[in-house]
Design a protein around this motif. Sequence first.
Motif, PDB file in Angstrom:
ATOM      1  N   UNK A 772      75.964   4.931  67.864  1.00 12.55           N
ATOM      2  CA  UNK A 772      75.778   6.358  68.073  1.00 12.55           C
ATOM      3  C   UNK A 772      75.003   6.921  66.881  1.00 12.55           C
ATOM      4  N   UNK A 773      73.747   7.255  67.121  1.00  9.19           N
ATOM      5  CA  UNK A 773      72.876   7.755  66.055  1.00  9.19           C
ATOM      6  C   UNK A 773      72.891   9.278  66.044  1.00  9.19           C
ATOM      7  N   UNK A 774      73.078   9.862  64.866  1.00  8.99           N
ATOM      8  CA  UNK A 774      73.099  11.310  64.698  1.00  8.99           C
ATOM      9  C   UNK A 774      72.133  11.683  63.585  1.00  8.99           C
ATOM     10  N   UNK A 775      71.473  12.833  63.725  1.00  7.76           N
ATOM     11  CA  UNK A 775      70.543  13.257  62.690  1.00  7.76           C
ATOM     12  C   UNK A 775      70.551  14.768  62.552  1.00  7.76           C
ATOM     13  N   UNK A 776      70.240  15.232  61.346  1.00  6.09           N
ATOM     14  CA  UNK A 776      70.138  16.662  61.082  1.00  6.09           C
ATOM     15  C   UNK A 776      68.991  16.867  60.103  1.00  6.09           C
ATOM     16  N   UNK A 777      68.115  17.839  60.388  1.00  5.12           N
ATOM     17  CA  UNK A 777      66.939  18.112  59.564  1.00  5.12           C
ATOM     18  C   UNK A 777      66.983  19.565  59.116  1.00  5.12           C
ATOM     19  N   UNK A 778      66.772  19.767  57.806  1.00  7.98           N
ATOM     20  CA  UNK A 778      66.782  21.126  57.278  1.00  7.98           C
ATOM     21  C   UNK A 778      66.017  21.169  55.963  1.00  7.98           C
ATOM     22  N   UNK A 779      65.049  22.085  55.877  1.00  7.75           N
ATOM     23  CA  UNK A 779      64.307  22.308  54.630  1.00  7.75           C
ATOM     24  C   UNK A 779      63.732  21.020  54.053  1.00  7.75           C
ATOM     25  N   UNK A 780      63.000  20.289  54.874  1.00  2.89           N
ATOM     26  CA  UNK A 780      62.353  19.041  54.449  1.00  2.89           C
ATOM     27  C   UNK A 780      63.345  17.953  54.045  1.00  2.89           C
ATOM     28  N   UNK A 781      64.583  18.138  54.421  1.00  2.00           N
ATOM     29  CA  UNK A 781      65.586  17.111  54.186  1.00  2.00           C
ATOM     30  C   UNK A 781      66.097  16.600  55.527  1.00  2.00           C
ATOM     31  N   UNK A 782      66.257  15.288  55.606  1.00  2.00           N
ATOM     32  CA  UNK A 782      66.756  14.678  56.838  1.00  2.00           C
ATOM     33  C   UNK A 782      67.990  13.855  56.526  1.00  2.00           C
ATOM     34  N   UNK A 783      68.966  13.916  57.412  1.00  2.00           N
ATOM     35  CA  UNK A 783      70.215  13.178  57.257  1.00  2.00           C
ATOM     36  C   UNK A 783      70.431  12.368  58.532  1.00  2.00           C
ATOM     37  N   UNK A 784      70.614  11.067  58.377  1.00  2.00           N
ATOM     38  CA  UNK A 784      70.731  10.177  59.534  1.00  2.00           C
ATOM     39  C   UNK A 784      72.018   9.372  59.402  1.00  2.00           C
ATOM     40  N   UNK A 785      72.804   9.336  60.490  1.00  2.00           N
ATOM     41  CA  UNK A 785      74.080   8.629  60.508  1.00  2.00           C
ATOM     42  C   UNK A 785      74.124   7.733  61.724  1.00  2.00           C
ATOM     43  N   UNK A 786      74.668   6.525  61.560  1.00  2.00           N
ATOM     44  CA  UNK A 786      74.937   5.651  62.710  1.00  2.00           C
ATOM     45  C   UNK A 786      76.414   5.282  62.702  1.00  2.00           C
ATOM     46  N   UNK A 787      77.087   5.538  63.832  1.00  2.00           N
ATOM     47  CA  UNK A 787      78.489   5.186  64.005  1.00  2.00           C
ATOM     48  C   UNK A 787      78.591   4.031  64.985  1.00  2.00           C
ATOM     49  N   UNK A 788      79.469   3.091  64.672  1.00  2.00           N
ATOM     50  CA  UNK A 788      79.774   1.993  65.589  1.00  2.00           C
ATOM     51  C   UNK A 788      81.279   1.965  65.798  1.00  2.00           C
ATOM     52  N   UNK A 789      81.693   2.180  67.051  1.00  2.00           N
ATOM     53  CA  UNK A 789      83.112   2.247  67.393  1.00  2.00           C
ATOM     54  C   UNK A 789      83.842   3.253  66.514  1.00  2.00           C
ATOM     55  N   UNK A 790      83.185   4.368  66.224  1.00  2.00           N
ATOM     56  CA  UNK A 790      83.786   5.430  65.449  1.00  2.00           C
ATOM     57  C   UNK A 790      83.717   5.260  63.949  1.00  2.00           C
ATOM     58  N   UNK A 791      83.238   4.089  63.471  1.00  2.00           N
ATOM     59  CA  UNK A 791      83.155   3.841  62.029  1.00  2.00           C
ATOM     60  C   UNK A 791      81.727   4.039  61.546  1.00  2.00           C
ATOM     61  N   UNK A 792      81.599   4.454  60.308  1.00  2.00           N
ATOM     62  CA  UNK A 792      80.286   4.633  59.717  1.00  2.00           C
ATOM     63  C   UNK A 792      79.667   3.271  59.425  1.00  2.00           C
ATOM     64  N   UNK A 793      78.454   3.050  59.949  1.00  2.00           N
ATOM     65  CA  UNK A 793      77.754   1.785  59.752  1.00  2.00           C
ATOM     66  C   UNK A 793      76.473   1.951  58.953  1.00  2.00           C
TER      67      UNK A 793
END
Length: 905
Positions: A772-793
């Motif tokens: 499960x890939x999630x991302x957030x972009x704000x003010x030239x900053x990007x944050x990317x997260x990948x979860x696998x079975x609810x855990x941070x990967x």
Amino acid sequence: MSDLLPTSPLTSPVIKTGEPSLIQSTCAYCGVGCGVDIGVADGKATSLVGSAAHPSNYGRLCVKGSNLLNTIDLTGRLLSPEIAGEQVSWDKATDYVAEQFNDIIKKYGKDSVAFYVSGQLLTEDYYIANKLMKGYIGSGNIDTNSRLCMSSAVSAYKRAFGEDVVPCTYQDLEETDLLLLTGSNAAWTHPVLYQRIERAKKINPAMKVVVIDPRKTATCELADNFIQLKPGTDAAFFNGLLHFLSENQGLDTDYIAQHTEGFEQALTQATSWTVTKVAEFCQVSIEELTTVYQLFCSSEKAITFYSMGINQSSSGVDKCQTIINCHLASGKIGKAGSGPFSITGQPNAMGGREVGGLANQLAAHMDIDNPQHQDKVQRFWQSPTIANKQGAKAIDLFDKLASGEIKAVWIMATNPVVSLPNRAKITAALKKCELVVVSDCVEQNDTLAFADVKLPATPWLEKNGTVTNSERRISRQRNAVLPAGQAKHDWQIIQDVATKMGFSGFDFDDVSDVFKEHAQLTQFENDGERLLDLSGLSQLTAKEYNELAPIQWPVNDANPEGCARVYADGKFNTPSGKAKFIPVKPQLPFQKTSAEFPFVLNSGRLRDQWHTMTRTGKTNKLSKHTDKPYLYLHPTDAKALAVQNDDMLSITASTGQAIAHVKVDAKQRLGECFMPIHWNQNYASHGNVSDLYQSIVDPLSGQAESKQGAVALGKKTYKQYISVHTTSKITLSADFWVKSTTAYGDSYQVALDEPTIDALLLCQQISGLSGEWLTFVQDNQSYVVCLQAGKLAFLGYFSATWPEIEQSWLEHVFGSKTLEFATIQSLLLGISSDEFNQGKQVCSCYSIGEKTIDEAIAQGCGSVEALGEKLQCGTKCGSCKPELASLISQYNADPIETAIVLAED
């Protein structure tokens, strides 16, 4: 030559029916030679502590030794032989190596092949390698990475005493009145000896400690006096001391007359070095200099403890000699608490010296250019030939690879692409070489990239043999587990190749047989000529060898329990029986600054890392203290370059370039900088300091000048900075990157000249993860997260400046089985929980950060002991105690500033 001061042997391990549950071995790191007790269950190592009875450490271990079992997993291990990248059987691999070496020797001659070995080999490995090259191939072309460590000290001892004999013991450090530490940051490089010195000073407060170093290092926390001299001026300092002794009733004239020769010539050369001249030349005050000179002059007992800062110089032998001259002139040698004490940097650099692992040695402390010694060794070995001239020393060896004079090289247990100066030159030489064979325990490093043949060798924990530490003490390094995969011991690999080359004389059934032959060679027709005499160990049975307790040589009829004190009778190993003074004209370093390269570069070890991080880089415990290669820089220089902490600098030399983060450090001299030696292309794209040094060596020892380079510095910026944290391996291509091991996997700091357009896509591509890939972009900053079975990967932060995130919080989040929505939000905003903000890690044993320590100091913990009682820091391995003392000193100097910083945090 020696009086009877026997060592205290460690009680041999009890052998019980079945498999033992405790194995007594020796640490894998520096030359202190600490004993370790390894708990074993079900064929696995389960625990490790310092051996309480081992006379090197008496139970103490540094942070690296304490974490040995955190570095032994099979990740990245070389477990099968390979030819041209394809796995093959051992028979095919050793057949191929033997055939290739024979063919090249037949076509080009015996000097067309070479071995480049290591102070991490055991004595038995070293012995067989040397025997094969010098007695059967007939060439002197075997040298060792110990050439880079202590060969200048070896040459000076040999020149002054007639034999490479270290005349001191660790107990001397505890019995001296005055300890001069020069060219050594012992608090970080030899922490257990530092702890022994620290304890001795508490017992005897009258004991004085002087540190002589261009940098104000952690070792200075113990110093009564600190001489921050100009780099490369050590010989002038000690010439000045010799002159001061002669002018201030500091000479032992009886000792000089009875036990030395050449004094007048040495003194004549030193006479011009008055206190005023030395102070000006070394750039120190007359008052500081006079105080230290007077301490040496008036102290009944004195030790000079020296290491790489003295040895790694284009005039290293002469620097060592000036130290020896002062001890001979004052009679402070051959007695308790006195002597010139060279400390080695590797676990078995001394063992290599004993068997002849250097290209200018033969074997058993015999000389390669001495016809009588050649005849003696050849008769003992019953070998078909014998080397009769010096072979190629380390730098020369690779020069001859580049010129084509040497066609084949066998590299064992070392990584010369990282450790030798002028990396570009070394890589070019290996590319040109017809055959590169590498024996190692890892499947990938900077040198293995050039290997035609890879041979899997056993590492520490699987190895079985002996090592010799810096005080001539032989200890057993016992295997606690069986070899993994198809790995073999180095002596077995060399034996197999030698036999397949058609040579007899290598029919050893057990490692004890190798040691026994080595001991017998030290005895053979010795007749008291050499102190290296192991005749008392020459008839050990396999059982006796297995139970061998730590013992200092010589071991013979006169010293059946070993001998701690040598040269007590004033008889040396020169033809006259007298020690030799050598006149020394001080020389400045060859690599000088200029308008193009205006900064002096120094380099060395850090507290929690060792060599090229093959072992220490595998555990997050040792990565937290310093997770990237820094360039340490004086505040005035930093201001002139418009850089602050964690900005980046391009470091350019005539030989290459490196890029590092800035650490502003008032303990540096103005115009000088320091960079650690450890980082390589497994851990950093531009972090190898060997790129920045020329191939300049001492003409006598062949040791490289690795303490002074000339560099230009310039601020380095990128368009985008990325922080990547992942539980799995990634495939990364970037303009700059640094990797460190974490509790959850790996952390990368990445920089790009051109910003990536799609941060999410880049993260998916380099990780190859599904989830499960999630991302957030704000003010030239990007944050990317990948979860696998609810855990941070996977976590990626992209910014125009370096993203900052608290590592301890990330460890907590990655370790959580499920993540709450609020935590995911925090990850996507790059905001960590304040409760995890401990600051830079200081205590690696208990993961205690600088902020926590500062708070405790502000609350009244005014001593290292008080901090230990409150936080436990400094109470286990003790490696952080100098840093704790420094933090207390900083607070005492400016408590208001510390309080302001804590309030801001």
